[in-house]
Design a protein around this motif. Structure first.
Motif, PDB file in Angstrom:
ATOM      1  N   UNK A 255     -15.496  46.847  15.924  1.00  0.00           N
ATOM      2  CA  UNK A 255     -14.668  45.692  16.261  1.00  0.00           C
ATOM      3  C   UNK A 255     -14.688  44.679  15.112  1.00  0.00           C
ATOM      4  N   UNK A 256     -13.827  43.685  15.220  1.00  0.00           N
ATOM      5  CA  UNK A 256     -13.826  42.599  14.232  1.00  0.00           C
ATOM      6  C   UNK A 256     -14.066  41.278  14.942  1.00  0.00           C
ATOM      7  N   UNK A 257     -14.433  40.272  14.150  1.00  0.00           N
ATOM      8  CA  UNK A 257     -14.744  38.963  14.734  1.00  0.00           C
ATOM      9  C   UNK A 257     -16.189  38.939  15.203  1.00  0.00           C
ATOM     10  N   UNK A 258     -16.606  37.774  15.659  1.00  0.00           N
ATOM     11  CA  UNK A 258     -17.991  37.626  16.115  1.00  0.00           C
ATOM     12  C   UNK A 258     -18.088  36.586  17.226  1.00  0.00           C
ATOM     13  N   UNK A 259     -19.023  36.815  18.127  1.00  0.00           N
ATOM     14  CA  UNK A 259     -19.261  35.837  19.198  1.00  0.00           C
ATOM     15  C   UNK A 259     -20.285  34.778  18.754  1.00  0.00           C
ATOM     16  N   UNK A 260     -20.674  34.841  17.494  1.00  0.00           N
ATOM     17  CA  UNK A 260     -21.785  34.010  17.016  1.00  0.00           C
ATOM     18  C   UNK A 260     -21.564  32.508  17.232  1.00  0.00           C
ATOM     19  N   UNK A 261     -20.312  32.074  17.249  1.00  0.00           N
ATOM     20  CA  UNK A 261     -20.056  30.634  17.426  1.00  0.00           C
ATOM     21  C   UNK A 261     -20.181  30.179  18.878  1.00  0.00           C
ATOM     22  N   UNK A 262     -20.429  31.120  19.783  1.00  0.00           N
ATOM     23  CA  UNK A 262     -20.555  30.748  21.207  1.00  0.00           C
ATOM     24  C   UNK A 262     -21.957  30.272  21.568  1.00  0.00           C
ATOM     25  N   UNK A 263     -22.934  30.590  20.731  1.00  0.00           N
ATOM     26  CA  UNK A 263     -24.320  30.302  21.123  1.00  0.00           C
ATOM     27  C   UNK A 263     -24.698  28.858  20.820  1.00  0.00           C
ATOM     28  N   UNK A 273     -25.518  27.117  12.490  1.00  0.00           N
ATOM     29  CA  UNK A 273     -24.890  26.591  11.272  1.00  0.00           C
ATOM     30  C   UNK A 273     -23.867  27.579  10.697  1.00  0.00           C
ATOM     31  N   UNK A 274     -22.758  27.022  10.202  1.00  0.00           N
ATOM     32  CA  UNK A 274     -21.667  27.843   9.670  1.00  0.00           C
ATOM     33  C   UNK A 274     -22.126  28.840   8.619  1.00  0.00           C
ATOM     34  N   UNK A 275     -23.023  28.390   7.749  1.00  0.00           N
ATOM     35  CA  UNK A 275     -23.417  29.283   6.654  1.00  0.00           C
ATOM     36  C   UNK A 275     -24.146  30.521   7.184  1.00  0.00           C
ATOM     37  N   UNK A 276     -24.787  30.385   8.356  1.00  0.00           N
ATOM     38  CA  UNK A 276     -25.475  31.548   8.931  1.00  0.00           C
ATOM     39  C   UNK A 276     -24.484  32.483   9.627  1.00  0.00           C
ATOM     40  N   UNK A 277     -23.371  31.935  10.083  1.00  0.00           N
ATOM     41  CA  UNK A 277     -22.391  32.739  10.838  1.00  0.00           C
ATOM     42  C   UNK A 277     -21.448  33.490   9.909  1.00  0.00           C
ATOM     43  N   UNK A 278     -21.195  32.902   8.710  1.00  0.00           N
ATOM     44  CA  UNK A 278     -20.118  33.407   7.849  1.00  0.00           C
ATOM     45  C   UNK A 278     -20.201  34.911   7.607  1.00  0.00           C
ATOM     46  N   UNK A 279     -21.403  35.430   7.416  1.00  0.00           N
ATOM     47  CA  UNK A 279     -21.499  36.850   7.072  1.00  0.00           C
ATOM     48  C   UNK A 279     -21.164  37.753   8.258  1.00  0.00           C
ATOM     49  N   UNK A 280     -20.996  37.174   9.450  1.00  0.00           N
ATOM     50  CA  UNK A 280     -20.666  37.987  10.637  1.00  0.00           C
ATOM     51  C   UNK A 280     -19.163  38.048  10.895  1.00  0.00           C
ATOM     52  N   UNK A 281     -18.393  37.259  10.149  1.00  0.00           N
ATOM     53  CA  UNK A 281     -16.937  37.344  10.303  1.00  0.00           C
ATOM     54  C   UNK A 281     -16.489  38.684   9.736  1.00  0.00           C
ATOM     55  N   UNK A 282     -15.314  39.103  10.135  1.00  0.00           N
ATOM     56  CA  UNK A 282     -14.840  40.394   9.626  1.00  0.00           C
ATOM     57  C   UNK A 282     -15.331  41.524  10.500  1.00  0.00           C
ATOM     58  N   UNK A 283     -15.438  42.674   9.888  1.00  0.00           N
ATOM     59  CA  UNK A 283     -15.748  43.868  10.673  1.00  0.00           C
ATOM     60  C   UNK A 283     -17.228  43.928  11.033  1.00  0.00           C
ATOM     61  N   UNK A 284     -17.550  44.574  12.184  1.00  0.00           N
ATOM     62  CA  UNK A 284     -18.952  44.759  12.585  1.00  0.00           C
ATOM     63  C   UNK A 284     -19.694  45.418  11.442  1.00  0.00           C
ATOM     64  N   UNK A 285     -20.981  45.155  11.363  1.00  0.00           N
ATOM     65  CA  UNK A 285     -21.700  45.637  10.186  1.00  0.00           C
ATOM     66  C   UNK A 285     -21.682  47.161  10.098  1.00  0.00           C
ATOM     67  N   UNK A 286     -21.947  47.600   8.894  1.00  0.00           N
ATOM     68  CA  UNK A 286     -21.835  49.035   8.604  1.00  0.00           C
ATOM     69  C   UNK A 286     -22.617  49.859   9.606  1.00  0.00           C
ATOM     70  N   UNK A 287     -22.049  50.976   9.962  1.00  0.00           N
ATOM     71  CA  UNK A 287     -22.765  51.852  10.898  1.00  0.00           C
ATOM     72  C   UNK A 287     -23.954  52.487  10.194  1.00  0.00           C
ATOM     73  N   UNK A 288     -25.038  52.602  10.948  1.00  0.00           N
ATOM     74  CA  UNK A 288     -26.255  53.162  10.372  1.00  0.00           C
ATOM     75  C   UNK A 288     -26.190  54.670  10.390  1.00  0.00           C
ATOM     76  N   UNK A 289     -26.898  55.224   9.453  1.00  0.00           N
ATOM     77  CA  UNK A 289     -27.173  56.663   9.553  1.00  0.00           C
ATOM     78  C   UNK A 289     -28.171  56.834  10.686  1.00  0.00           C
ATOM     79  N   UNK A 290     -27.939  57.814  11.524  1.00  0.00           N
ATOM     80  CA  UNK A 290     -28.859  58.006  12.648  1.00  0.00           C
ATOM     81  C   UNK A 290     -30.161  58.611  12.163  1.00  0.00           C
ATOM     82  N   UNK A 291     -31.241  58.055  12.690  1.00  0.00           N
ATOM     83  CA  UNK A 291     -32.539  58.675  12.391  1.00  0.00           C
ATOM     84  C   UNK A 291     -32.567  60.035  13.080  1.00  0.00           C
ATOM     85  N   UNK A 292     -33.046  61.043  12.386  1.00  0.00           N
ATOM     86  CA  UNK A 292     -33.051  62.364  13.040  1.00  0.00           C
ATOM     87  C   UNK A 292     -34.366  62.550  13.774  1.00  0.00           C
TER      88      UNK A 292
END
Ligand SMILES: [Fe+2]
Length: 292
Positions: A255-263, A273-292
């Motif tokens: 998904x895109x966007x963030x609920x971070x400004x609701x808290x 603080x805005x500077x802490x939220x900024x990196x959450x705008x845009x697309x959800x963070x990269x998907x992790x490689x699954x641990x096997x």
């Protein structure tokens, strides 16, 4: 276990269940007072037996925002968080939701949406989000919510890439009460068959609290109990984890966007603080490689 260690466990998929604590009980009691004021002389657990559904929707459309935005609700959450060992200077919470799950087909869309299996992280929740959930009236396994822990580290094909939190807020959130019979709002869903078993339903007492990661797959149980379930849930994030990008792994959210400004900060209801939220705008963070 202190809060930091508990968060680490939650990010690994653990669930925590707590016996009722004083402020959680007060929050539930406050919700019950509002419910019983809203439906005078009716049994709130059996509204479907005597109240036309349209009338019920009309009342819920007043009751739910009243609870959500009431100063008392925030106050009880602040003290509940403190009782649970959270640092109010670092812990941010969003406003509590009052949910209803009605029996049978009485009402399960819009304002009483029966949630299909989902992860909150499909809905732009950050991966450090922790969900808190408690029953307001006694419940049983037939009017409960379910966890599907086998999907904790098993990706599901889903519609989250079509979901943007800012767009949802602009277009869909505020018309929940218009959806009485069906819900046409686009929401992220699994796009492959889900194995519902095994599943976990936790039957807690009024005011008991379940804590779980927003990345856990969970759903509303089809209510076959004849009794309405009322529950409260709210979400928290810890500023340290927000800044360090800690949290559960992303295995399938796009998904895109963030609920971070609701808290709101536990101590003074200030936003993150805005500077802490900024990196959450845009697309959800990269998907992790699954641990096997
Ligand atoms: Fe959820």
């Amino acid at each position: 276990m202190d809060d930091a260690a508990r968060r680490q466990e939650l990010y690994r998929g653990s669930l925590f269940v707590y016996a009722p604590a004083p402020s959680a009980l007060k929050l539930c009691e406050f919700a019950r007072v509002l419910v019983e004021e809203a439906f005078p002389s009716l049994d709130p657990l059996r509204l479907q037996e005597s109240l036309p559904v349209e009338k019920c929707v009309e009342i819920l459309a007043m009751l739910k925002p009243k609870f959500i935005h009431h100063l008392n609700s925030k106050k009880f959450i602040q003290s509940a968080l403190a009782e649970m060992g959270c640092d109010l200077e670092k812990t941010y919470f969003d406003v509590p939701r009052l949910r209803t799950a009605f029996p049978g087909d009485y009402l399960k869309s819009g304002i009483a949406y029966a949630f299909h299996p989902h992860r909150d992280t499909w809905y732009s929740a950050p991966f450090c989000q922790i969900n808190w959930w408690m029953p307001v009236y006694p419940l049983n396994s037939e009017n409960n919510m379910a966890f599907h822990p086998q999907y904790w580290n098993r990706p599901i094909k889903n519609g989250s890439s079509q979901y943007d939190y800012e767009r949802w807020n602009r277009e869909s959130r505020h018309n929940a009460a218009q959806h009485v019979k069906t819900d046409t709002r686009v929401q992220p869903r699994p796009e492959e068959p889900i194995e519902f078993e095994p599943q976990l339903r936790i039957v807690g007492n009024v005011g008991s609290m379940i804590l779980f990661s927003g990345a856990h797959l969970h759903s509303t149980v089809p209510n076959t109990s004849g009794l309405t379930r009322y529950s409260i849930d709210f979400r928290t994030v810890h500023l340290g984890d927000v800044c360090s990008q800690a949290g559960a792994p992303n295995i399938d959210s796009a998904c895109t966007g963030t609920t971070m400004r609701d808290y709101l900060r536990g101590s003074d209801l200030k936003q993150i603080p805005d500077e802490a939220v900024a990196s959450y705008d845009g697309r959800a963070r990269a998907m992790s490689k699954l641990a096997s």
